[in-house]
Design a protein around this motif. Structure first.
Motif, PDB file in Angstrom:
ATOM      1  N   LYS A   1       0.835  -1.193   0.000  1.00 29.54           N
ATOM      2  CA  LYS A   1       0.000   0.000   0.000  1.00 29.54           C
ATOM      3  C   LYS A   1       0.867   1.240   0.000  1.00 29.54           C
ATOM      4  O   LYS A   1       1.769   1.382   0.836  1.00 29.54           O
ATOM      5  N   ARG A   2       0.593   2.106  -0.962  1.00 26.43           N
ATOM      6  CA  ARG A   2       1.286   3.395  -1.049  1.00 26.43           C
ATOM      7  C   ARG A   2       0.259   4.515  -1.042  1.00 26.43           C
ATOM      8  O   ARG A   2      -0.813   4.396  -1.642  1.00 26.43           O
ATOM      9  N   PHE A   3       0.588   5.607  -0.360  1.00 32.50           N
ATOM     10  CA  PHE A   3      -0.225   6.813  -0.405  1.00 32.50           C
ATOM     11  C   PHE A   3       0.545   7.870  -1.186  1.00 32.50           C
ATOM     12  O   PHE A   3       1.747   8.055  -0.974  1.00 32.50           O
ATOM     13  N   GLY A   4      -0.138   8.578  -2.062  1.00 28.17           N
ATOM     14  CA  GLY A   4       0.517   9.592  -2.881  1.00 28.17           C
ATOM     15  C   GLY A   4       1.036   9.004  -4.180  1.00 28.17           C
ATOM     16  O   GLY A   4       0.926   7.806  -4.441  1.00 28.17           O
TER      17      GLY A   4
ATOM     18  N   GLU B   1       5.228   4.510   1.207  1.00 23.24           N
ATOM     19  CA  GLU B   1       4.864   3.101   1.304  1.00 23.24           C
ATOM     20  C   GLU B   1       4.549   2.783   2.765  1.00 23.24           C
ATOM     21  O   GLU B   1       5.407   2.902   3.635  1.00 23.24           O
ATOM     22  N   VAL B   2       3.312   2.363   3.015  1.00 21.20           N
ATOM     23  CA  VAL B   2       2.894   2.105   4.397  1.00 21.20           C
ATOM     24  C   VAL B   2       2.726   0.613   4.691  1.00 21.20           C
ATOM     25  O   VAL B   2       2.699   0.214   5.858  1.00 21.20           O
ATOM     26  N   LEU B   3       2.610  -0.209   3.659  1.00 15.08           N
ATOM     27  CA  LEU B   3       2.566  -1.663   3.830  1.00 15.08           C
ATOM     28  C   LEU B   3       3.451  -2.300   2.766  1.00 15.08           C
ATOM     29  O   LEU B   3       3.392  -1.906   1.594  1.00 15.08           O
ATOM     30  N   ARG B   4       4.244  -3.303   3.170  1.00 18.58           N
ATOM     31  CA  ARG B   4       5.169  -3.939   2.229  1.00 18.58           C
ATOM     32  C   ARG B   4       5.080  -5.458   2.297  1.00 18.58           C
ATOM     33  O   ARG B   4       5.376  -6.057   3.330  1.00 18.58           O
ATOM     34  N   LYS B   5       4.627  -6.046   1.213  1.00 18.69           N
ATOM     35  CA  LYS B   5       4.650  -7.505   1.025  1.00 18.69           C
ATOM     36  C   LYS B   5       4.097  -8.252   2.240  1.00 18.69           C
ATOM     37  O   LYS B   5       4.777  -9.085   2.845  1.00 18.69           O
ATOM     38  N   ILE B   6       2.845  -7.955   2.568  1.00 17.93           N
ATOM     39  CA  ILE B   6       2.193  -8.637   3.690  1.00 17.93           C
ATOM     40  C   ILE B   6       1.570  -9.933   3.184  1.00 17.93           C
ATOM     41  O   ILE B   6       0.708  -9.917   2.294  1.00 17.93           O
ATOM     42  N   ASP B   7       2.024 -11.050   3.725  1.00 17.15           N
ATOM     43  CA  ASP B   7       1.494 -12.374   3.377  1.00 17.15           C
ATOM     44  C   ASP B   7       1.119 -13.107   4.665  1.00 17.15           C
ATOM     45  O   ASP B   7       2.004 -13.500   5.428  1.00 17.15           O
TER      46      ASP B   7
ATOM     47  N   PRO C   1      -5.788  -1.936  -1.662  1.00 17.00           N
ATOM     48  CA  PRO C   1      -4.331  -2.091  -1.725  1.00 17.00           C
ATOM     49  C   PRO C   1      -3.776  -1.573  -3.043  1.00 17.00           C
ATOM     50  O   PRO C   1      -4.491  -1.529  -4.050  1.00 17.00           O
ATOM     51  N   THR C   2      -2.516  -1.190  -3.027  1.00 13.18           N
ATOM     52  CA  THR C   2      -1.830  -0.832  -4.270  1.00 13.18           C
ATOM     53  C   THR C   2      -1.530  -2.097  -5.061  1.00 13.18           C
ATOM     54  O   THR C   2      -1.626  -2.106  -6.298  1.00 13.18           O
ATOM     55  N   GLU C   3      -1.165  -3.147  -4.349  1.00 14.32           N
ATOM     56  CA  GLU C   3      -0.930  -4.458  -4.961  1.00 14.32           C
ATOM     57  C   GLU C   3      -1.423  -5.532  -4.010  1.00 14.32           C
ATOM     58  O   GLU C   3      -1.508  -5.324  -2.804  1.00 14.32           O
ATOM     59  N   GLY C   4      -1.714  -6.719  -4.578  1.00 15.46           N
ATOM     60  CA  GLY C   4      -2.040  -7.869  -3.761  1.00 15.46           C
ATOM     61  C   GLY C   4      -3.519  -8.201  -3.723  1.00 15.46           C
ATOM     62  O   GLY C   4      -4.356  -7.511  -4.320  1.00 15.46           O
ATOM     63  N   GLU C   5      -3.831  -9.281  -3.022  1.00 14.87           N
ATOM     64  CA  GLU C   5      -5.202  -9.783  -2.930  1.00 14.87           C
ATOM     65  C   GLU C   5      -5.606 -10.017  -1.479  1.00 14.87           C
ATOM     66  O   GLU C   5      -4.769 -10.336  -0.631  1.00 14.87           O
TER      67      GLU C   5
END
Length: 358
Positions: A12-15, A22-28, A60-64
């Protein structure tokens, strides 16, 4: 029947552009059906953002996000079959307790007799049957939180989401409501995700805990794994109160040495950095006073808490905290020896601050 939750590759990115954050990175994270997952960390670590993405309040910016195997990214919150309990209760002030609990059921056009039966069942479970005719303004904080949970519980959703629901309550009530939430989860078996900054809530409620920092999951594990085998110094010091003692020293000739003493201890594996410098972590309950120990210090503070006494000792290697029994009779200014059992030592690379395996 409880549903699974899969958080897959969430970023997740804002802006936009160079100014994006980047506020969230590769959360699995895979949450099994019926599991109670805790997202814990300090303010700004990304835990509430992740909860909002699960709920559909943010994308999210990416992911499911998969609930029961179905990707719900892009799906409105109302279609995700989730129920959320907020810190602020979010009750309708003009509606009675009964109407607040049954509001979502009415919106789903559930027949009134069936709806009333469900309201009565939930009220009895939460021990608020005597409050059904009252308005939220006539309730205490704990009663309002019970109503908020009752509204979520009445829907029988696939997923419960809790956003720091106990933060507005006083200490005694937090303990009571913590036990209530755990009892309700055990009774309902509904898959739950709970956000908190309180490590005591995390340890007592969760079947698994995700410790977060800077938008990254630092460690995911059971409360026992998180406490007894922390992945790095951040997890080691965030979980546990008083916090874990960390001592910087070097391994020479098979012994760990700190300023002022050599301890009969050694890490299970060499530091990844190639240096002989390591960090020794010791929980306060595992640091003991021993008259003949070579590591010496002087008591600076004694804090009785009732069942335990916390003793702070100044040493040449830094100040450390011990948790001792209530009968401890040391006083500020006393000289004491300190010892650590090898089985209770935690070892970390001094450079990366990651746990040394072994």
């Amino acid at each position: 029947m409880a549903s699974s939750l899969d958080i897959a590759g969430i970023n997740k990115r804002f802006g936009k552009g160079d100014k994006s954050v980047e506020v969230l990175r590769k959360i699995d994270i895979h949450v099994a059906p019926g599991e109670f997952l805790i997202l814990v960390g300090p303010s700004g670590c990304g835990k509430s953002t992740l909860l909002n993405i699960i709920a559909g309040l943010d994308e999210p910016t990416e992911g499911e996000i998969r609930i029961g195997g179905k990707n719900v990214v892009g799906m409105p919150p109302r279609d995700r079959d989730i129920a959320m309990v907020f810190q602020s209760y979010a009750l309708y002030p003009t509606l009675s307790v009964a109407d607040n609990i049954g509001f979502a059921l009415e919106m789903r056009k559930m027949p009134k007799p069936e709806r009333q039966k469900r309201i009565d069942e939930v009220a009895a479970m939460l021990q608020i049957s005597h409050l059904l005719d009252r308005r939220p303004s006539q309730l205490s904080g704990g009663q309002r939180q019970r109503v908020a949970m009752g509204r979520a519980l009445a829907r029988q959703p696939q997923l419960f989401l809790f956003d720091e629901p106990l933060s507005n309550l006083d200490a005694k009530l937090r303990v009571e409501m913590r036990a209530e939430i755990k009892r309700l989860h055990q009774a309902s078996g509904i898959t739950s995700v709970y956000v908190t900054h309180d490590q005591v809530e995390a340890m007592t409620l969760g079947s698994r805990i995700a410790v977060m920092k800077g938008g990254v999951v630092q460690q995911l594990g059971t409360p026992d794994e998180i406490y007894n085998r922390p992945a790095n110094t951040y997890v080691a010091t965030f979980i546990g109160s008083p916090t874990m003692n960390l001592l910087r020293g070097a391994v020479t000739g098979g012994q760990f040495g700190i300023q002022g003493a050599a301890l009969n201890l050694a890490p299970p594996s060499p530091p990844q950095s190639g240096s002989n410098e390591v960090l020794l972590g010791v929980r306060p309950e595992h640091l003991v006073m021993q008259e003949t120990a070579p590591w010496r210090g002087r008591v600076s503070v004694v804090e009785p808490t009732g069942p335990d006494t916390y003793v702070m000792v100044d040493t040449a290697a830094g100040s450390v905290t011990l948790r001792t029994d209530a009968q401890t009779r040391v006083q500020p200014g006393d000289a004491v020896g300190l010892a650590v059992e090898p089985a209770n030592a935690h070892w970390f690379d001094a450079k990366s601050e990651d746990r040394l395996t072994g």
